[in-house]
Scaffold this motif. Structure first.
Motif, PDB file in Angstrom:
ATOM      1  N   UNK A   1     -87.007  21.603   7.544  1.00  0.00           N
ATOM      2  CA  UNK A   1     -85.408  21.687   6.715  1.00  0.00           C
ATOM      3  C   UNK A   1     -85.590  22.566   5.431  1.00  0.00           C
ATOM      4  N   UNK A   2     -84.473  22.803   4.879  1.00  0.00           N
ATOM      5  CA  UNK A   2     -84.231  23.414   3.783  1.00  0.00           C
ATOM      6  C   UNK A   2     -84.239  22.578   2.423  1.00  0.00           C
ATOM      7  N   UNK A   3     -84.993  22.932   1.562  1.00  0.00           N
ATOM      8  CA  UNK A   3     -84.764  22.114   0.152  1.00  0.00           C
ATOM      9  C   UNK A   3     -84.329  23.181  -0.812  1.00  0.00           C
ATOM     10  N   UNK A   4     -83.496  22.683  -1.794  1.00  0.00           N
ATOM     11  CA  UNK A   4     -82.836  23.454  -2.720  1.00  0.00           C
ATOM     12  C   UNK A   4     -83.256  23.439  -4.037  1.00  0.00           C
ATOM     13  N   UNK A   5     -83.175  24.550  -4.743  1.00  0.00           N
ATOM     14  CA  UNK A   5     -83.472  24.416  -6.246  1.00  0.00           C
ATOM     15  C   UNK A   5     -82.349  25.551  -7.071  1.00  0.00           C
ATOM     16  N   UNK A   6     -82.461  25.126  -8.435  1.00  0.00           N
ATOM     17  CA  UNK A   6     -81.373  26.126  -9.199  1.00  0.00           C
ATOM     18  C   UNK A   6     -81.618  27.455  -8.758  1.00  0.00           C
ATOM     19  N   UNK A   7     -80.659  28.611  -9.070  1.00  0.00           N
ATOM     20  CA  UNK A   7     -80.672  29.801  -8.874  1.00  0.00           C
ATOM     21  C   UNK A   7     -82.014  30.447  -9.609  1.00  0.00           C
ATOM     22  N   UNK A   8     -82.790  31.305  -9.098  1.00  0.00           N
ATOM     23  CA  UNK A   8     -83.996  31.705  -9.815  1.00  0.00           C
ATOM     24  C   UNK A   8     -83.588  32.589 -10.850  1.00  0.00           C
ATOM     25  N   UNK A   9     -84.075  32.144 -12.136  1.00  0.00           N
ATOM     26  CA  UNK A   9     -83.568  32.544 -13.344  1.00  0.00           C
ATOM     27  C   UNK A   9     -83.417  34.043 -13.419  1.00  0.00           C
ATOM     28  N   UNK A  10     -84.436  34.847 -13.406  1.00  0.00           N
ATOM     29  CA  UNK A  10     -84.881  35.990 -13.848  1.00  0.00           C
ATOM     30  C   UNK A  10     -84.575  36.101 -15.580  1.00  0.00           C
TER      31      UNK A  10
END
Lengths: 374, 817
Positions: free
Chosen positions: B594-603
């Motif tokens: 299943x999918x795990x989530x993280x904050x948007x990749x910063x750039x």
């Protein structure tokens, strides 16, 4: 019988007549066979073997005396002697085999096992019902020429709503109770009407995947989008905030409403069996026009009418329709040249229906007593 | 939306079997959720109260002598005697009377019985008991003109009536009224449809002398109709009206409110009544609020307006109602009202929708305004209200002359060019222009031949029609919308069925196929698939020992327990293991993909601010495999890692690692795929297990599935290595190896130094104990040597053996034992 063969006087050829020799051969043969038959173990049989075929054996001694016979009589006695010897060898070999086999039998008998005494061995695990159902559905559609598309579970407002002809403040947005993500200052909940195209929601359907496919893949498109979806719903027997849907999308030249009806009918009989058919009823979805509700023959009563189908003979499976021109336009597809249809329905409910599960929540307790049944 | 067949028939001569009519309604997109044949209730008849006597034994019931032609009983003078708990009757009243043997709508069968010693020979009924009204307190008092002894339902005009409960789609504003449903059904049945013109006798002064209308924000209100009615006496509406309203789901209140609701149900035109005496100068204005204004609405709550909300204001600009949503308390009709100011307006749909959603006030009125009402019905509905109020008010009312008709911005009439070829294309069946007309004209979509010859699209224009969309169908704006109307009235079921074929074969992508294979490898290894909730309590992340993650939060979670998105599969799976353990299944082995989530990749900050593309704002999603063995040890997880590597031809290796999030401090390793970290393996931190009520160890594996499947996809093409036909030789080597050196390192060294002839290296014995130097253990390996093209000589074997020994001793400070 003339007594034991070993006692037979055979040292002096002079007083030996052919008749006497034949008689003693016969006697030795008889005694030898009896000895073989009497051997109860392979050890005993080995002993018998040495008395029968060793240097001092009765037949051997007779053979030594053979030379004293007149040549014209030797052949007959010699023949008898050979025959007796062969008989004894055959009997011995047979007895040896017999004894070996019975020894093996005895040995194997001692290895007796109650096979039902075996303690449990390694177990096989079980795929979740949702996985089983999804794969079964995918297989049917792959067989019908579809590919399987996937996309993110968190989506922008654009992909989940706006591109699907649901602009901000569209009243139909209330058809979905949406969960929004808090990603810092970029997100505002607004007045419950959504709005900012960059707001991030947990997808309320897998339709955003359709948009993503149409954005990158020029038609013709024949694809299905199974996956996890989210609603701001309190869990009860028929609702979960997290559940699974499968949607289908076809965009090609000359696609008509009849193609939608035909495709759904083909799917229905492939998945549910020939006894189950489909029908379409007018309905409303912002992203399709004309829109329809997709019913199938009640799988419990096969159309006769029962409690499950509220005596109508039909159960509602999902929604479908011709892709709305605005949706195609949002994906840069010329809707005069290309037309398409889309459909969607719940996966979890199909699993419940197939196995007679009353409460959707049971599927998500992760109780091994549930999981291991399937 | 509930409709009565008898009511539909006031607009069109609709005949036929009620069940067939239900099928037509469903087929037209107004799904019949329930069809109720009103019970004939033949046993309930009109009876007269001949006398009332106290019950000798009870205070709360009285004895009623009921006069019914042809019936005699125990009552005074041979009347029937009934024990009754209601006291609202007087002698001579006509009442509904359930005779002995009648089955009531609720299932109760009326029998002759004794109450406190007195015989009761039937039952006088309340409206609620007959399911004809809300009133359960008193017995229904019937109009004196009702025929004594006749069945009640026929006297009420409800005999043989059918109630349909329809599911109306949001794009069918017209179907939110009895008239609209009748129009659609009449078109299907081919019978004429007509809204009868109301008859109003105007008697009073001209309306403009007592009332005025001002539309301040024209984009909010397209039309504002007003009538004034005098000599109103508020009372009960007649039973037939109460019965219809009740059956259609509205509670009868009083004559004015009932007529208001009746008109709304009948024509789909919500309307509002003010007490004229409470509206200064009879002036009604409408505008958008600037925000901050307050108003107490009819339900008694004080509401604060936001900028843009629609308001009704009086002469002094004081708010007296929320446009299209709810009226104000300060001008409400009451028992003393004698003059009614009637408002019948057309509001902007989005404005009403926004305000009603914001206030959480969804009324029958706002529901209709949101979908779009018919502005052309404004005068007709005003008149219908007056006609009905006059009819239901004893002695009638006086209607002031004329109507006020304020105009704001109304949508222009929509005209749609409809090409038969396009209709045929969309619906998969040829339609001629005549056929289209035949389907569209009866539902008010007026067709004329198009004189515009300029082709507009790819489809040929032959026979194109210009279709004028009526004001009651604001949802129809494009040619495609018209296609739905054509399909609906032709019949969805009659359209054909064809199956289009993809030019490409259907298939799964390699990753999709391999993901399926991976699941089967796991199942074969004894693990069952779980699907834990991806929503977690913030606390659950910490409880699982994951300190580093900053999980993505939900803005509007249903509960705190479900307010963040999982940054790892561990919290869900360990909770699942704990759940099973608490149900006496201690050693479950579970997995999840299943999918795990993280904050948007910063750039970098500059581009992130400017970049509003989906990729920049969306949280990161990574598909992981998590596997847990309750009661398992690290070896279980390591074995599975090896099994996966073997199954997919992957080069997976392990590097021991301390203090990983959620892991046992020293029984954990990173999983490397071709040297890149892709996951962790080992045991769960025992502290974490204890927090979840698990007393046993738990083995754990979590890997990122994406690189795994990509590598597996590449490895799926691996070439065949010839199986050698020459004999092989085995040699065993045991080394004393410092504890700081991983066994896997020794193995790698062996493999690297053994050359092509070293075919396999298996660790077969490990020894720690007295015979070893402190800080070392013995690792024994079995090496199998074999060449493809020859039998290895003793010298060659010895040579390889020595190379291996030298390499291990040199690289790892190990000593051959």
């Amino acid at each position: 019988m003339n007594g034991p063969a070993t006692d037979t006087p055979a040292s002096t050829a002079a007083d030996v007549s052919p008749e006497a020799l034949l008689a003693s051969i016969d006697a030795a043969r008889g005694e030898g066979l009896a000895a073989v038959a009497a051997a109860a173990t392979s050890d005993e049989l080995t002993q018998v073997e040495s008395t029968l075929f060793g240097r001092k054996a009765a037949l051997g001694q007779i053979k030594q005396g053979l030379g004293s016979l007149p040549p014209d009589q030797r052949a007959a006695v010699g023949r008898a002697l050979n025959e007796a010897q062969q008989d004894l060898r055959a009997a011995h070999a047979e007895a040896a085999d017999e004894l070996a086999a019975s020894a093996r039998r005895e040995q194997l008998q001692r290895e007796w096992l109650d096979l039902t005494e075996t303690p449990p061995g390694p177990e096989r695990g079980h795929l979740h019902l949702v996985t089983q159902t999804t794969e079964r559905l995918e297989d049917v559609f792959v067989g019908m020429g579809f590919t399987v598309s996937e996309g993110p579970q968190a989506e922008t407002d654009w992909y989940n709503f706006e591109a699907l002809n649901l602009p901000a403040a569209h009243p139909a947005r209330s058809m979905w109770d949406t969960l929004y993500l808090d990603l810092g200052e970029r997100t505002e909940l607004g007045d419950g009407e959504g709005g900012e195209a960059s707001n991030v929601v947990l997808r309320t359907h897998t339709s955003p995947v359709q948009i993503r496919v149409m954005e990158v893949q020029p038609p013709p498109i024949y694809t299905i989008c199974p996956g996890r979806v989210f609603r701001r719903d309190t869990a009860d027997a028929s609702h979960m905030p997290v559940f699974h849907q499968i949607e289908g999308l076809v965009v090609d030249r000359g696609i008509s409403f009849a193609d939608l009806a035909g495709t759904l009918e083909e799917f229905t009989s492939a998945y549910f069996g020939k006894a189950i058919s489909s029908r379409l009823r007018p309905s409303y979805f912002p992203f399709t026009e004309p829109s329809a509700e997709f019913d199938i023959t009640c799988v419990i009563c096969e159309g006769a009418g029962c409690q499950t189908c509220q005596r109508t003979g039909w159960i509602e499976l999902g929604g479908c329709g011709m892709v709305h021109p605005n949706v195609l336009a949002n994906c840069g597809i010329d809707f005069e040249e290309w037309t398409g249809f889309a459909f969607g329905f719940g996966i979890d409910r199909l699993a419940l229906m197939r196995h007679g599960i009353d409460d959707l929540r049971d599927m998500y307790t992760n109780d091994i007593r549930f999981l291991s049944q399937f | 939306m509930k409709v009565l067949l008898s009511w539909l028939r006031e607009f069109a001569p609709i005949e036929g079997d009620p069940a067939e009519l239900a099928d037509h309604l469903s087929d037209l997109g107004m799904a019949v959720e329930e069809m109720r044949m009103l019970p004939p209730l033949d046993g309930v008849v009109v009876a007269r109260v001949a006398g009332l006597r106290p019950h000798p034994e009870a205070d709360r019931i009285q004895l009623v002598d009921v006069e019914l032609p042809g019936a005699t009983g125990e009552g005074t003078g041979g009347a029937l005697q009934v024990c009754c708990g209601a006291f609202n009757m007087t002698e001579g009243d006509l009442v509904p009377f359930a005779t002995v043997g009648t089955t009531m709508p609720g299932g109760l069968v009326i029998g002759e019985r004794r109450m406190r010693g007195q015989l009761s020979q039937g039952m006088c009924c309340s409206a609620a008991e007959l399911e004809l009204g809300a009133d359960a307190e008193g017995i229904m008092i019937l109009p004196s003109e009702f025929e004594l002894g006749a069945p009640l339902m026929s006297q009420l005009g409800l005999a043989g009536d059918v109630l349909y409960d329809l599911e109306v789609n949001p794009n069918r504003p017209d179907a939110m009224s009895v008239a609209g449903v009748a129009r659609d059904l009449a078109a299907r049945l081919g019978v004429p449809f007509r809204i009868p013109a109301p008859v109003v006798s105007e008697t009073g002064e001209d309306v403009s002398t007592v009332a005025s209308v001002e539309i301040i924000d024209a984009d909010l209100c397209g039309r504002f109709g007003v009538r004034v009615i005098r000599d109103v006496s508020i009372g009960q509406s007649p039973l037939w009206m109460q019965a219809r309203l009740t059956l259609c789901g509205m509670r009868p209140i009083n004559s004015v409110v009932d007529v208001s609701n009746y008109v709304m149900l009948e024509l789909g035109t919500p309307n509002h009544t003010y007490d004229l005496a409470l509206v200064p100068g009879g002036h009604l204005g409408t505008r958008r609020s600037a925000g901050g204004e307050r108003l107490v609405t009819l339900d008694g709550s004080e509401r604060e307006m936001l900028r843009g909300d629609g308001l009704i204001v009086d002469r002094d600009d004081r708010p007296i109602g929320i446009s299209g949503v709810m009226g104000g308390e300060n001008t409400e009709i009451g028992d003393s009202t004698t003059a009614v100011l009637l408002e019948l307006a057309w509001w902007d749909r989005l404005s009403i929708s926004r305000t009603s959603q914001r206030l959480g006030l969804r009324s029958e009125a706002s529901m209709r305004f949101e979908r779009g009402t018919d502005h052309e019905l404004v005068p007709i509905a005003l008149d219908r209200f007056c006609e009905l109020l006059d009819r239901v008010t004893p002695g009638g009312v006086s209607v002031c002359r004329g109507r006020l008709d304020g105009r704001g911005d109304l949508p222009p009439t929509t005209r749609v060019r409809v090409r038969p070829a396009r209709m045929s294309h969309l619906l998969g069946r040829p339609f001629s222009s005549d056929e289209l007309r035949g389907l569209l004209d009866p539902i008010g979509l007026q067709c004329t031949e198009s004189d515009d010859a300029a082709p507009r699209g790819a489809e040929p224009d032959d026979g194109a029609l210009e279709v004028t969309i009526p004001s009651f169908r604001p949802d129809v704006v494009t040619e495609t919308d018209v296609a739905e109307e054509v399909a609906r009235h032709y019949g969805y079921q009659r359209l054909g069925r064809t199956v289009p074929r993809s030019p490409e074969p259907g298939r799964l992508t390699p990753a999709q196929r391999l993901r399926r294979d991976l699941r089967r490898v796991l199942v074969g290894a004894g693990l069952s698939e779980a699907m834990p909730n991806p929503f977690l309590a913030p606390d659950a992340v910490r409880r699982a020992g994951i300190d580093g993650a900053d999980p993505v939060r939900l803005l509007n979670p249903l509960a705190t327990e479900e307010s963040v998105l999982r940054p790892s599969l561990l919290p869900g799976l360990i909770a699942a293991a704990a759940y099973n353990s608490s149900h006496r299944n201690d050693s479950v082995s579970l997995f999840e993909i299943g999918v795990v989530f993280g904050p948007p990749s910063a750039g970098d900050a500059d581009t992130a601010a400017a970049d509003t593309s989906a990729a920049a704002v969306l949280p990161t999603e990574t598909e992981h495999l998590g596997a847990i063995w309750a009661g398992g040890e690290a070896a279980d997880a390591v074995h599975l890692t090896e099994l996966i590597a073997t199954a997919f031809g992957l080069r997976l290796s392990l590097t021991n690692a301390n203090d990983l999030d959620g892991m046992h401090p020293v029984r954990a390793a990173q999983v490397l795929l071709d040297g890149q970290a892709v996951g962790v393996v080992g045991e769960v931190d025992p502290v974490v297990c204890e927090r979840h009520g698990l007393s046993q160890r738990c083995a754990w594996l979590q890997v990122n599935v994406e690189p795994l499947l990509a590598a597996a996809s590449a490895a799926a093409e691996r070439p065949y290595r010839l199986v050698s036909t020459y004999p092989s030789s085995d040699i065993d080597l045991a080394f004393a190896v410092p504890n700081g050196v991983q066994a896997s390192q020794v193995r790698s060294t062996l493999l690297a130094s053994g050359g092509d002839e070293l075919r396999s290296v298996d660790l077969f014995d490990i020894y720690r104990g007295d015979q070893m130097d402190p800080g070392t253990r013995s690792l024994a390996y079995r090496l199998r040597l074999q060449a493809d093209d020859r039998t290895l000589t003793d010298e060659q074997v010895a040579d390889i053996r020595q190379r291996c020994i030298d390499a291990v001793e040199h690289a790892h400070s190990a000593v051959l034992r």
